[in-house]
Motif scaffolding. Sequence first.
Motif, short mmCIF file in Angstrom:
data_model
loop_
_atom_site.label_atom_id
_atom_site.label_comp_id
_atom_site.label_asym_id
_atom_site.label_seq_id
_atom_site.Cartn_x
_atom_site.Cartn_y
_atom_site.Cartn_z
N THR A 75 -17.13 60.58 -33.13
CA THR A 75 -16.29 59.83 -32.20
C THR A 75 -15.61 58.70 -32.94
O THR A 75 -16.28 57.90 -33.61
CB THR A 75 -17.12 59.24 -31.04
N LEU A 77 -13.48 55.26 -32.68
CA LEU A 77 -13.15 54.18 -31.76
C LEU A 77 -12.03 53.33 -32.35
O LEU A 77 -12.03 53.05 -33.55
CB LEU A 77 -14.38 53.30 -31.50
N SER A 92 -11.57 55.68 -27.17
CA SER A 92 -12.46 56.59 -27.89
C SER A 92 -11.75 57.94 -28.04
O SER A 92 -11.05 58.39 -27.13
CB SER A 92 -13.80 56.78 -27.16
N TYR A 93 -11.95 58.56 -29.22
CA TYR A 93 -11.30 59.81 -29.56
C TYR A 93 -12.31 60.81 -30.11
O TYR A 93 -13.27 60.43 -30.79
CB TYR A 93 -10.22 59.61 -30.63
N GLN A 94 -12.04 62.07 -29.83
CA GLN A 94 -12.81 63.16 -30.45
C GLN A 94 -11.98 63.75 -31.58
O GLN A 94 -10.78 64.00 -31.42
CB GLN A 94 -13.12 64.25 -29.42
N THR A 105 -10.94 55.06 -22.14
CA THR A 105 -10.67 53.70 -22.60
C THR A 105 -11.51 52.72 -21.79
O THR A 105 -12.05 53.05 -20.73
CB THR A 105 -9.19 53.32 -22.44
N VAL A 139 -21.16 53.37 -25.82
CA VAL A 139 -20.55 54.68 -25.98
C VAL A 139 -21.68 55.72 -25.95
O VAL A 139 -22.71 55.54 -26.61
CB VAL A 139 -19.72 54.79 -27.28
N GLY A 143 -19.06 60.54 -26.38
CA GLY A 143 -17.93 59.71 -26.74
C GLY A 143 -17.32 58.92 -25.60
O GLY A 143 -16.26 58.29 -25.76
N LEU A 145 -16.88 55.84 -23.16
CA LEU A 145 -17.13 54.42 -23.12
C LEU A 145 -17.51 53.96 -21.73
O LEU A 145 -16.96 54.43 -20.73
CB LEU A 145 -15.88 53.65 -23.57
#
Length: 359
Positions: A75, A77, A92-94, A105, A139, A143, A145
Amino acid sequence: MKNLFSLISILFLLWSCSDKPDGKSYTYYLGTYTDGESEGIYQGALRADGTFDTLRLAASMVNPSYLTWANGRQTLLAVSEVDDEGTGIIHSYQRQDDGLKVLNTAATGGAHPCHIAVGSAGDVLLANYSGGNVGYVTVDAAGQLSPLLDVAQHRSDDSDVSSHAHSTWFLDAKNVVALDLGLDQLIFYELKDQAMHRMDSLSLASGSGPRHLAIHPNGKLLYVVNELNSTVSVVSREGQGWQVMATLSTLPNDFTGKSYCADIHLSPDARFLYASNRGHNSIGIFSISDSGKELQAIAYEPVRGDWPRNFALTPDGALLVVANQRSHNLAAFQRDAQSGLLQYMSEIKADSPACVLFH
């Protein structure tokens, strides 16, 4: 003969496309400021010979000025360094083959977040520069938040002094330290019941401006880079508290111009310390001795650009990449593990680079 010629051609093509015989390279993500041509977070590769592959856009967002990992580097951030009705945003991103997929977010609790720290239990702390505070979210393993859980506001008894929280760092799973550039303080917190409980503080020299730090592997020494007076302070844990043991300049003795420190990192073996100088436009290199307590300046490597806001070492410590914000370029250096010295290798154009994060 024709088949032999074809085989030779194929072998030559494979050799010419490889970075080294093993084809090793390092994937990295680049955070930027988007007030120019940049559109957000970029992904690139650095070859083992110190040359760059092409950058490509991984995610569109506003001012992703700081990036870090969570969940075993699955993940990503990123802060959005903005003031949206008094708060910034964390995304947050994968990771995916074709870029980054946004997951969700959360609000950071203060304006212009500029740093993220992630603990081993999924606690996430956000230093809000203009807000003068630290926001607390979590988190999860997927992933996601949480909403904002707590905000620790930094305050001064002097009405003429403004708080500017610049970074936070986990000392262990539940104990953290926040660096406040405006107050010239290190502020220590314990995380308990999803809240931040202030435990202690340590004042540095007035006007020093503590910004970032590096933690010695023994956990008892902090190397604090001070933005405003261009120094590094060695802070040691003594008993139940912390003390400043020494403070050294990051600049050569004959430099008389204006310069401001930005970032600091240890080599993987903790034998060398590196600090960036914006203005002098160099990486100050220090050797470390006496179980980590003593620093000695050994070199100042030009960064081949202007305003080195951030830099990062590859995970194995073989290469170092500098993000030169004002000259819009990344510069790569090979690092000698024995001497600690740097050798310039190559550069690549990158608009307003602010944070380099290796995978």
